[in-house]
Scaffold this motif. Sequence first.
Motif, mmCIF file in Angstrom:
data_model
loop_
_atom_site.group_PDB
_atom_site.id
_atom_site.type_symbol
_atom_site.label_atom_id
_atom_site.label_comp_id
_atom_site.label_asym_id
_atom_site.label_seq_id
_atom_site.Cartn_x
_atom_site.Cartn_y
_atom_site.Cartn_z
ATOM 1 N N VAL A 1 0.855 -1.024 0.077
ATOM 2 C CA VAL A 1 -0.043 -0.106 0.008
ATOM 3 C C VAL A 1 0.945 1.334 -0.145
ATOM 4 C CG1 VAL A 1 -0.239 -0.043 2.533
ATOM 5 C CG2 VAL A 1 -2.034 0.898 0.788
ATOM 6 N N GLN A 2 0.609 2.353 -0.604
ATOM 7 C CA GLN A 2 1.174 3.667 -0.500
ATOM 8 C C GLN A 2 1.038 4.304 0.743
ATOM 9 O OE1 GLN A 2 -0.173 5.957 -3.836
ATOM 10 N NE2 GLN A 2 1.089 4.629 -5.485
ATOM 11 N N PRO A 3 2.055 5.186 1.076
ATOM 12 C CA PRO A 3 1.925 5.936 2.171
ATOM 13 C C PRO A 3 0.372 6.553 2.372
ATOM 14 C CG PRO A 3 3.818 5.955 1.504
ATOM 15 C CD PRO A 3 3.416 5.314 0.433
ATOM 16 N N GLY A 4 -0.189 6.777 3.664
ATOM 17 C CA GLY A 4 -1.504 7.257 3.752
ATOM 18 C C GLY A 4 -2.594 6.396 3.336
ATOM 19 N N TRP B 1 0.618 -18.313 17.916
ATOM 20 C CA TRP B 1 0.942 -17.333 16.841
ATOM 21 C C TRP B 1 0.340 -17.884 15.504
ATOM 22 C CZ3 TRP B 1 2.899 -12.768 18.204
ATOM 23 C CH2 TRP B 1 3.613 -12.710 19.579
ATOM 24 N N GLY B 2 0.131 -16.737 14.771
ATOM 25 C CA GLY B 2 -0.335 -17.048 13.196
ATOM 26 C C GLY B 2 1.098 -17.027 12.544
ATOM 27 N N GLN B 3 0.958 -17.359 11.106
ATOM 28 C CA GLN B 3 2.177 -17.579 10.338
ATOM 29 C C GLN B 3 2.806 -16.445 9.770
ATOM 30 O OE1 GLN B 3 -0.861 -17.928 9.284
ATOM 31 N NE2 GLN B 3 -1.033 -17.055 7.405
ATOM 32 N N GLY B 4 1.909 -15.340 9.998
ATOM 33 C CA GLY B 4 2.563 -13.820 9.516
ATOM 34 C C GLY B 4 2.064 -13.478 8.228
ATOM 35 N N THR B 5 1.911 -12.170 8.055
ATOM 36 C CA THR B 5 1.402 -11.664 6.679
ATOM 37 C C THR B 5 2.121 -10.563 6.478
ATOM 38 O OG1 THR B 5 -0.530 -10.965 5.542
ATOM 39 C CG2 THR B 5 -0.667 -10.239 7.857
ATOM 40 N N GLN B 6 2.700 -10.289 5.517
ATOM 41 C CA GLN B 6 3.758 -9.089 5.042
ATOM 42 C C GLN B 6 2.811 -7.834 5.010
ATOM 43 O OE1 GLN B 6 7.184 -9.190 4.564
ATOM 44 N NE2 GLN B 6 6.803 -6.823 5.068
ATOM 45 N N VAL B 7 3.344 -6.775 5.268
ATOM 46 C CA VAL B 7 2.500 -5.518 5.091
ATOM 47 C C VAL B 7 3.935 -4.461 4.638
ATOM 48 C CG1 VAL B 7 1.669 -3.213 5.982
ATOM 49 C CG2 VAL B 7 0.837 -5.795 6.680
ATOM 50 N N VAL B 8 3.511 -4.144 3.457
ATOM 51 C CA VAL B 8 4.765 -3.119 2.967
ATOM 52 C C VAL B 8 3.951 -1.799 2.543
ATOM 53 C CG1 VAL B 8 6.358 -2.679 1.007
ATOM 54 C CG2 VAL B 8 5.974 -5.010 1.859
ATOM 55 N N VAL B 9 4.533 -0.686 3.235
ATOM 56 C CA VAL B 9 3.885 0.591 2.815
ATOM 57 C C VAL B 9 5.137 1.332 1.960
ATOM 58 C CG1 VAL B 9 3.005 2.582 4.064
ATOM 59 C CG2 VAL B 9 2.782 0.704 4.956
ATOM 60 N N SER B 10 4.829 1.742 0.758
ATOM 61 C CA SER B 10 5.868 2.135 -0.240
ATOM 62 C C SER B 10 5.291 2.868 -1.291
ATOM 63 C CB SER B 10 6.849 1.215 -0.528
ATOM 64 O OG SER B 10 8.041 1.696 -1.245
ATOM 65 N N SER B 11 5.973 3.802 -1.604
ATOM 66 C CA SER B 11 5.203 4.659 -2.975
ATOM 67 C C SER B 11 6.220 4.122 -4.199
ATOM 68 C CB SER B 11 5.615 6.199 -2.692
ATOM 69 O OG SER B 11 7.005 6.345 -2.469
ATOM 70 N N ASN C 1 -5.026 2.424 9.115
ATOM 71 C CA ASN C 1 -5.340 3.636 8.265
ATOM 72 C C ASN C 1 -3.919 4.643 8.263
ATOM 73 O OD1 ASN C 1 -8.036 3.015 7.788
ATOM 74 N ND2 ASN C 1 -8.591 4.118 9.674
ATOM 75 N N ASN C 2 -3.867 5.656 7.588
ATOM 76 C CA ASN C 2 -2.774 6.435 7.534
ATOM 77 C C ASN C 2 -1.634 5.771 7.570
ATOM 78 O OD1 ASN C 2 -1.532 8.737 7.117
ATOM 79 N ND2 ASN C 2 -1.635 9.592 9.140
ATOM 80 N N LEU C 3 -1.436 4.892 6.794
ATOM 81 C CA LEU C 3 -0.093 4.144 6.685
ATOM 82 C C LEU C 3 1.052 4.563 6.606
ATOM 83 C CD1 LEU C 3 -1.742 0.677 5.780
ATOM 84 C CD2 LEU C 3 -0.316 0.835 7.740
ATOM 85 N N LYS C 4 2.241 4.427 7.284
ATOM 86 C CA LYS C 4 3.454 5.107 6.897
ATOM 87 C C LYS C 4 4.470 4.127 6.640
ATOM 88 C CE LYS C 4 2.555 8.225 10.785
ATOM 89 N NZ LYS C 4 2.875 8.988 11.947
ATOM 90 N N PRO C 5 5.562 4.400 6.042
ATOM 91 C CA PRO C 5 6.843 3.415 5.550
ATOM 92 C C PRO C 5 7.161 2.622 6.962
ATOM 93 C CG PRO C 5 6.971 5.487 4.551
ATOM 94 C CD PRO C 5 5.934 5.653 5.300
ATOM 95 N N GLU C 6 7.081 3.282 8.031
ATOM 96 C CA GLU C 6 7.835 2.561 9.320
ATOM 97 C C GLU C 6 6.639 1.527 9.816
ATOM 98 O OE1 GLU C 6 7.412 5.970 8.688
ATOM 99 O OE2 GLU C 6 6.777 7.008 10.441
ATOM 100 N N ASP C 7 5.592 1.554 9.125
ATOM 101 C CA ASP C 7 4.569 0.415 9.410
ATOM 102 C C ASP C 7 4.997 -1.019 8.699
ATOM 103 O OD1 ASP C 7 2.127 2.778 9.324
ATOM 104 O OD2 ASP C 7 2.960 1.847 11.320
ATOM 105 N N THR C 8 5.953 -0.921 7.817
ATOM 106 C CA THR C 8 6.237 -1.945 7.222
ATOM 107 C C THR C 8 6.935 -2.947 8.028
ATOM 108 O OG1 THR C 8 6.659 -0.700 4.830
ATOM 109 C CG2 THR C 8 7.736 -2.995 5.211
#
Length: 117
Positions: free
Chosen positions: A12-15, A107-117, A83-90
Amino acid sequence: QVQLVESGGGLVQPGGSLSLSCTASGTFFRLNAMGWYRQAPGKQRELVAVTTNDGTTNYADSVKGRFTISRDNAKKTVNLQMNNLKPEDTAVYYCNLHDRVVRYDYWGQGTQVVVSS
């Protein structure tokens, strides 16, 4: 045997916004806490948000006002609206269930979140 299955990560993009979902299966005590942790590369796993079976919630300072955690006890699910995701939320986001009776963490297996433009 308790299993936690996560879904909803992505790029997702920042914001922007993302919603994570976690469904628990198996048998565990009603007295529990469900939440989300995350781990960024080279960093320790940290608490993002947690909610207990009585509805108490707690958030990391870095996500307050941006993330919302919710749970459905009947469906054994916990969701995280981001909401309002930031790159540091990656990070890789992990679902957690803490059984407060037997004092055990699942624990779950994990899911990747990438915040980048």
